[in-house]
Design an enzyme around this catalytic site. Sequence first.
Site: not given
Length: 979
Positions: A22, A137, A406
């Site tokens: 990630h 996420d 995000h």
Amino acid sequence: YMLILFVFFLYRIQVFVIPHSHMDVGWVYTVQESMHAYASNVYSSVVEELSRVKSRKFIAVEQEFFRLWWVNVATDWHQKQVRQLLNEGRLEFIIGGQVMHDEAVTDVDDAILQLSEGHGFLYETFGVRPRFGWHVDPFGASATTPVLFALAGFDAHLISRIDYDLKDDMQKNKKLQFVWRGSPSLKEKQEIFTHTMDQFSYCTPSHLPFSNRSGFYWNGVALFPDPPKDGIYPNMSLPVTKETVELYAQTMVDNIKQRAQWFRTSHVLWPWGCDKQFFNASVQFMNMDVLMNYINTHSDKYGVAVQYATLQDYFQTVHQTNLSWDVRGNQDFLPYSTEPFQAWTGFYGSRNVLKGVARRASSLLYAAESLFTRYRISYPDGPVQREWALDKLKALRWAVSEVQHHDGITGTESPKVADMYMEHLMQGMMGAEELLAAIFLLPNKDFVVVSDSGNVLEQHIFVYNPLAWNISTYINISVAYALAVVLDDDGKAVPAQIQQSMESSTVYDLFFVVELGGLQYRKYIVQFPQSHCDTGSACGATHVARVVKFTKKNVSQWKRTGRKLLPVLNECYKLMFDQETNLLHSITDRCEKMRVRVQQDFWEYEANGDVHSGPISDNYIFTANGSAIPAYKSVAMEIVAGKVVSEIRQYFYREEEDKNHTYSVVTRVPVGFEGGLACFRLEQSYKVGPLEMNRETVFRTSTSLKNNRTLFTDNNGYQMMKRTYKTFVNNTIARNYYPMVRAAYIQDDSSRVVFLGERAHGVASLSQGQLEVMLHRRLWNNQEWNLGYNLTLNDSSVVRPVLWMMLGSPSALSSIYQQEALELQHRPVVMPIDQPREFASRDIPVVVPQNLHMQTLSIPGWNYSPDHTQHLHSLNSGRPQKSEIDFDRILLRITHLYEEGEDPVLSQPTVINLKEVMRGIGEVTKVQERSLTGTWNISDLQRWSWKTNESVRKEGEISPFNCVTIYPKEIRTFFIYFK
């Protein structure tokens, strides 16, 4: 024995170990810092390790990091291996967007942009088209995202962060997987199978009962700013050895079996990775190879079989079970809470300035794209160099895409990362402004020049309407002179108004009326007479407005309110202001003769900053430490009665004795626009900040509506969601906050009050007839995690957001608020140009019906063949790929703004002839319908069908005659070519 063996294999748990990293495009560290510290090493080492062992696999997600690696770091060998691994299905691109975009505060246009940017690169470079979502996420899940992913050709979607109590219930009832119909109008037409990650989310469970180190992260934790020279990172997991392999195996199997009980099939998705992982893929795979081999060797003992997998491997296996799945309607998963006092609703208002600049950059890009497209078709060999122009657009596309991350537009990043986003956005905007200026001829530094016709100072202003609707509105520019005359391109004086600016005694605000066709520009000349000007001349068209000041009123001295009311009117509304309070008292809809009591003022929530004293607010989380309190003790007011716009200026003072106000709101009431959309909008501009520490400021509108605390807010500007007030044991205020991207409203049977925004905010209806908008936050706390990452949101900025307010019956406003929201987002572009050279603009405007919106008109600059077979042949031929950009391929998107049944007329399917609509630009010779991001010919796109008990509606069609029927909420994408 064979029967026992068959039963064992039938019920053995099949585990799909999905290696991933990630990689936040921002957050704590800048993109440049992340590339240097770990991101480049992820792709280099993963490609090397996958090439060594055929069973290994990996999924790649965020394209910004991959593209930077591909262009700046990857060797020829790396690039060759990537192509090979993609062909073998062992490296898989998931989502494929530039970033993993936020779902709460992003606008639908920007979500599509960042997805298209990544998809265009992947398809052009590799011929691949991502088929799966991996939104692990973002802080809550929008119902718009699954619709967009379905339109882009995805077969399945994956989410993770949803309310803790809801996830617990879904786990217990094996409801984590479902078919999501995110749009109530599109229904099953754009449904998508959705997998919700269990309570362990996207990271590998790190607790090891036999070690004080994290588990399954053998490469440890990434180090900033520089990777260690000796390759030894902090917190590297214990190696898998003869002594530890069985302990590791039991830990992994126990976790697998725990997860298996939450799903309907015997297939377990086991994500292996976390934030910033696989920067040393060698040590990762070397240990996991041994562990997985051990488990498979003892499969009879453990009852599981493990394999490296991509997301396609997992979803394909689940799809082949042919089970029937529950259907979820268009409910979203917002807001999102992780604990009773951790409502992730604060980020809806965090870093308001960044949110505003991001949307402004998006709007500028929208205008620049269509204007360059018009210019390019009119002047294919024009003086503006096309490659230079496309580079300017690409830079802004990259910046707008990047900030949709995000931890970007959410405002949840560290200050230096916020600065990085701002720098990229401002640089991109400057480039786009250079392009716009070049189209009309580059301006000199001083825009005010002496004309040849006499001693008259004048300024040339170009105004461009980027929307495919005809508009009538006003624009405002600042000038240095107390008198001005505005002439249109026919030399006729236009209605104008000039007045003293509230910001400076040496600056004047000049308002003037503009009327523009769809995608058209007009030139206006602003003249500044330096001597007496006869009112019978053109000067008579300019109204010199005077500022009337009212006595400042202290809240402590309010007595009998509502007796001394002062009206401010236009053709649609009558606003009454109370001279006892200097606050708004009521608004009357003059068309329907409907009066609503309205009061507006500023309130503050006082946040707790000490974790030892109770729950805190931070970048992410809003925790109301009690009810909001009034943020002022006195109010001053000025009124400017105008003939283009009337202006009410209200100043709010924290203390009675304060000389400087803390907050202000300017309400502009358009005058003279009867019958036009502009008549219905009350523009409110706010000035908020700097705030005191640990304050969260809201602008509260209290009305006589009986809405039962029910609120309607938009999902990413695409669709409206009904938000019913909920009562919780803890944190009720924060858990009733919702994101507003473009619109929010409250209503009862007879009245509706709508707010439209040009940036995202948090909104709530906490009392009867009330709607509050969180405009600004400034927070500090002593939580170690926040301090360590510099995520305390000590935002000392002054913010200046704009909202448009509308009032009327629900039926009347339903027919116009979508169009009004877009007119706010895409206001006319105003360009001062010295001695311009116009390019010939055709007289025919580009106009689509009121219920449709031209969402995109651009030259993407991709060089792939639109024929998939031909494109793959070109990629696989071994010959160098053509680098010539296709400037003749135009990307067009048109969307239907209305839901089924929302309006008796405007909700109907609408037929348009693309050739006729685009006639104002040129002669269309070819139209091809594509998927949302352009990579699929729509006739070739066959998505997986997931079994439910519902029938499937037929797809929309395009006839050979360029006529398209667009149904409610459809987004249709085309490649079009001009003669």
